[in-house]
Scaffold this motif. Structure first.
Motif, PDB file in Angstrom:
ATOM      1  N   GLN A 122      38.436  40.541  34.574  1.00  0.00           N
ATOM      2  CA  GLN A 122      37.074  40.510  35.693  1.00  0.00           C
ATOM      3  C   GLN A 122      35.809  40.519  34.748  1.00  0.00           C
ATOM      4  O   GLN A 122      34.812  39.857  35.146  1.00  0.00           O
ATOM      5  CB  GLN A 122      36.934  42.089  36.401  1.00  0.00           C
ATOM      6  CG  GLN A 122      38.099  42.155  37.197  1.00  0.00           C
ATOM      7  CD  GLN A 122      38.046  43.592  38.124  1.00  0.00           C
ATOM      8  OE1 GLN A 122      36.996  44.036  38.399  1.00  0.00           O
ATOM      9  NE2 GLN A 122      39.155  44.350  38.051  1.00  0.00           N
ATOM     10  N   LEU A 123      35.774  40.809  33.510  1.00  0.00           N
ATOM     11  CA  LEU A 123      34.713  40.721  32.616  1.00  0.00           C
ATOM     12  C   LEU A 123      34.510  39.129  32.116  1.00  0.00           C
ATOM     13  O   LEU A 123      33.209  38.622  32.401  1.00  0.00           O
ATOM     14  CB  LEU A 123      34.800  41.377  31.493  1.00  0.00           C
ATOM     15  CG  LEU A 123      34.825  43.097  31.508  1.00  0.00           C
ATOM     16  CD1 LEU A 123      34.983  43.666  30.232  1.00  0.00           C
ATOM     17  CD2 LEU A 123      33.359  43.464  32.110  1.00  0.00           C
ATOM     18  N   PHE A 124      35.588  38.322  32.030  1.00  0.00           N
ATOM     19  CA  PHE A 124      35.247  37.117  32.089  1.00  0.00           C
ATOM     20  C   PHE A 124      35.034  36.393  33.085  1.00  0.00           C
ATOM     21  O   PHE A 124      34.051  35.226  32.948  1.00  0.00           O
ATOM     22  CB  PHE A 124      36.851  36.483  31.508  1.00  0.00           C
ATOM     23  CG  PHE A 124      37.239  36.659  30.061  1.00  0.00           C
ATOM     24  CD1 PHE A 124      36.777  35.895  29.188  1.00  0.00           C
ATOM     25  CD2 PHE A 124      38.113  37.409  29.709  1.00  0.00           C
ATOM     26  CE1 PHE A 124      37.020  35.888  27.858  1.00  0.00           C
ATOM     27  CE2 PHE A 124      38.426  37.760  28.344  1.00  0.00           C
ATOM     28  CZ  PHE A 124      37.949  36.881  27.435  1.00  0.00           C
ATOM     29  N   GLN A 125      35.488  36.487  34.321  1.00  0.00           N
ATOM     30  CA  GLN A 125      35.085  36.096  35.408  1.00  0.00           C
ATOM     31  C   GLN A 125      33.512  36.360  35.725  1.00  0.00           C
ATOM     32  O   GLN A 125      32.805  35.524  36.229  1.00  0.00           O
ATOM     33  CB  GLN A 125      35.806  36.701  36.791  1.00  0.00           C
ATOM     34  CG  GLN A 125      37.316  36.292  36.674  1.00  0.00           C
ATOM     35  CD  GLN A 125      37.963  36.804  37.849  1.00  0.00           C
ATOM     36  OE1 GLN A 125      37.624  37.615  38.703  1.00  0.00           O
ATOM     37  NE2 GLN A 125      39.344  36.673  37.855  1.00  0.00           N
ATOM     38  N   PHE A 126      33.030  37.473  35.447  1.00  0.00           N
ATOM     39  CA  PHE A 126      31.699  37.964  35.432  1.00  0.00           C
ATOM     40  C   PHE A 126      30.913  37.001  34.570  1.00  0.00           C
ATOM     41  O   PHE A 126      29.696  36.659  35.028  1.00  0.00           O
ATOM     42  CB  PHE A 126      31.480  39.342  35.086  1.00  0.00           C
ATOM     43  CG  PHE A 126      30.012  39.863  35.135  1.00  0.00           C
ATOM     44  CD1 PHE A 126      29.569  40.196  36.320  1.00  0.00           C
ATOM     45  CD2 PHE A 126      29.398  40.078  33.963  1.00  0.00           C
ATOM     46  CE1 PHE A 126      28.163  40.769  36.446  1.00  0.00           C
ATOM     47  CE2 PHE A 126      28.064  40.385  34.082  1.00  0.00           C
ATOM     48  CZ  PHE A 126      27.538  40.850  35.322  1.00  0.00           C
ATOM     49  N   CYS A 127      31.349  37.010  33.429  1.00  0.00           N
ATOM     50  CA  CYS A 127      30.495  35.858  32.527  1.00  0.00           C
ATOM     51  C   CYS A 127      30.596  34.442  32.958  1.00  0.00           C
ATOM     52  O   CYS A 127      29.415  33.648  33.005  1.00  0.00           O
ATOM     53  CB  CYS A 127      31.256  35.751  31.105  1.00  0.00           C
ATOM     54  SG  CYS A 127      31.286  37.263  30.348  1.00  0.00           S
ATOM     55  N   ARG A 128      31.648  34.013  33.597  1.00  0.00           N
ATOM     56  CA  ARG A 128      31.603  32.647  34.179  1.00  0.00           C
ATOM     57  C   ARG A 128      30.666  32.662  35.261  1.00  0.00           C
ATOM     58  O   ARG A 128      29.971  31.466  35.435  1.00  0.00           O
ATOM     59  CB  ARG A 128      32.977  32.229  34.735  1.00  0.00           C
ATOM     60  CG  ARG A 128      33.922  31.887  33.690  1.00  0.00           C
ATOM     61  CD  ARG A 128      35.151  31.065  33.911  1.00  0.00           C
ATOM     62  NE  ARG A 128      35.912  32.212  34.615  1.00  0.00           N
ATOM     63  CZ  ARG A 128      36.661  32.886  34.013  1.00  0.00           C
ATOM     64  NH1 ARG A 128      37.138  32.850  32.857  1.00  0.00           N
ATOM     65  NH2 ARG A 128      37.754  33.845  34.774  1.00  0.00           N
ATOM     66  N   ARG A 129      30.605  33.547  36.168  1.00  0.00           N
ATOM     67  CA  ARG A 129      29.411  33.421  37.027  1.00  0.00           C
ATOM     68  C   ARG A 129      28.163  33.709  36.855  1.00  0.00           C
ATOM     69  O   ARG A 129      27.196  33.230  37.666  1.00  0.00           O
ATOM     70  CB  ARG A 129      29.956  34.812  38.100  1.00  0.00           C
ATOM     71  CG  ARG A 129      31.022  35.155  39.142  1.00  0.00           C
ATOM     72  CD  ARG A 129      31.066  35.872  40.301  1.00  0.00           C
ATOM     73  NE  ARG A 129      30.960  37.196  39.683  1.00  0.00           N
ATOM     74  CZ  ARG A 129      31.843  37.991  39.425  1.00  0.00           C
ATOM     75  NH1 ARG A 129      33.135  37.538  39.401  1.00  0.00           N
ATOM     76  NH2 ARG A 129      31.628  39.277  39.080  1.00  0.00           N
ATOM     77  N   HIS A 130      27.847  33.879  35.682  1.00  0.00           N
ATOM     78  CA  HIS A 130      26.553  34.245  35.100  1.00  0.00           C
ATOM     79  C   HIS A 130      26.183  33.034  34.086  1.00  0.00           C
ATOM     80  O   HIS A 130      25.513  33.057  33.228  1.00  0.00           O
ATOM     81  CB  HIS A 130      26.122  35.367  34.350  1.00  0.00           C
ATOM     82  CG  HIS A 130      26.113  36.514  35.435  1.00  0.00           C
ATOM     83  ND1 HIS A 130      27.168  37.277  35.884  1.00  0.00           N
ATOM     84  CD2 HIS A 130      24.958  37.319  35.625  1.00  0.00           C
ATOM     85  CE1 HIS A 130      26.510  38.105  36.680  1.00  0.00           C
ATOM     86  NE2 HIS A 130      25.333  38.069  36.996  1.00  0.00           N
ATOM     87  N   TYR A 131      27.123  31.850  34.319  1.00  0.00           N
ATOM     88  CA  TYR A 131      26.679  30.519  33.782  1.00  0.00           C
ATOM     89  C   TYR A 131      27.068  30.735  32.215  1.00  0.00           C
ATOM     90  O   TYR A 131      26.426  29.972  31.420  1.00  0.00           O
ATOM     91  CB  TYR A 131      25.186  30.211  33.790  1.00  0.00           C
ATOM     92  CG  TYR A 131      24.787  30.228  35.312  1.00  0.00           C
ATOM     93  CD1 TYR A 131      25.463  29.117  36.149  1.00  0.00           C
ATOM     94  CD2 TYR A 131      24.009  31.111  35.819  1.00  0.00           C
ATOM     95  CE1 TYR A 131      25.196  29.554  37.621  1.00  0.00           C
ATOM     96  CE2 TYR A 131      23.721  31.414  37.146  1.00  0.00           C
ATOM     97  CZ  TYR A 131      24.242  30.432  38.095  1.00  0.00           C
ATOM     98  OH  TYR A 131      23.853  30.516  39.290  1.00  0.00           O
TER      99      TYR A 131
END
Length: 234
Positions: A12-21
């Motif tokens: 989920q943290l990796f996905q969070f980083c991707r969502r924040h470009y």
């Protein structure tokens, strides 16, 4: 026992980083580590805090441009690291025993300047040779030996590799620039002994630097990438 980030929460943290470009995987790893450490630190103070709340609180500490600052910092660190490697590589050619080869090449080029009256044509020939050699490197060597990565992820380290191995772009414009420059100069203006000696030193040093930029540096970056991310290399 203090609660720790689970594998699912890590994803989920990796996905969070991707969502924040943040698209570079090696930068994501660093950010995920920062976020996970910050969240676990909050759990030590408050075990009832949810993962989402902990993530929200941790992200606030980065500020609006926090992620982009870390990416920029990572880029600077990589540039400094490989600039130092390139600098040390070049200095090795001015230390014993490689300095013998460097000295012989510089002296040989200086003597060639002394023998040939039209010195500017030696310089132009050298630049044309550099260009042809560099183009041969790119189309004959680089394409076959370049760093290949499995599709699906991007890496800041791979971007650094591409920048290091594409120095040929700067070289291919040198002959045209130098041809026009030397047409404006009187041929006798470059017959000064000290100037020719300095020019010989510069041409040999530039050749060493270009070799390091095209061969040594990409090789080192490729080795470091495979050491860190072997599962993503082809």
């Amino acid at each position: 026992m203090n609660r720790q980030i689970t594998q699912e929460e890590t994803e989920q943290l990796f996905q969070f980083c991707r969502r924040h470009y943040v698209y570079h995987y090696d930068v994501q790893i660093e950010l995920v580590d920062h976020l996970a450490t910050a969240i676990e630190g909050q759990w030590e103070q408050n075990t009832k805090l949810s993962f989402d709340e902990g993530l929200k609180n941790s992200f606030k500490k980065f500020g609006i441009y926090g992620f982009s600052k870390i990416k920029s910092q990572k880029e600077k660190e990589l540039r400094r690291k490989y600039n130092r490697l390139l600098w040390h590589f070049m200095l090795d050619f001015y230390r014993w025993p490689k300095v013998i080869t460097t000295f012989v090449c510089t002296l040989g080029l200086f003597l060639l300047f002394q023998l040939i009256e039209q010195s500017r044509w030696i310089i132009l020939g050298y630049l044309v040779l550099l260009t042809v050699g560099t183009m041969f490197y790119y189309f004959g060597i680089h394409i076959k030996t370049r760093l290949k990565i499995k599709p699906g992820k991007s890496f800041l380290l791979a971007d650094q590799y591409n920048r290091a191995s594409q120095a040929f772009v700067l070289v291919i414009n040198l002959p045209n620039f130098c041809f026009h420059t030397f047409n404006l100069l009187d041929s006798h203006s470059i017959q000064n002994t000290w100037l020719l000696l300095g020019l010989s030193f510069f041409m040999v040093a530039f050749s060493v630097l270009l070799y390091g930029q095209l061969f040594y540096l990409p090789k080192k970056i490729k080795e470091h990438f495979i050491e860190q991310f072997a599962e993503f290399a082809l």
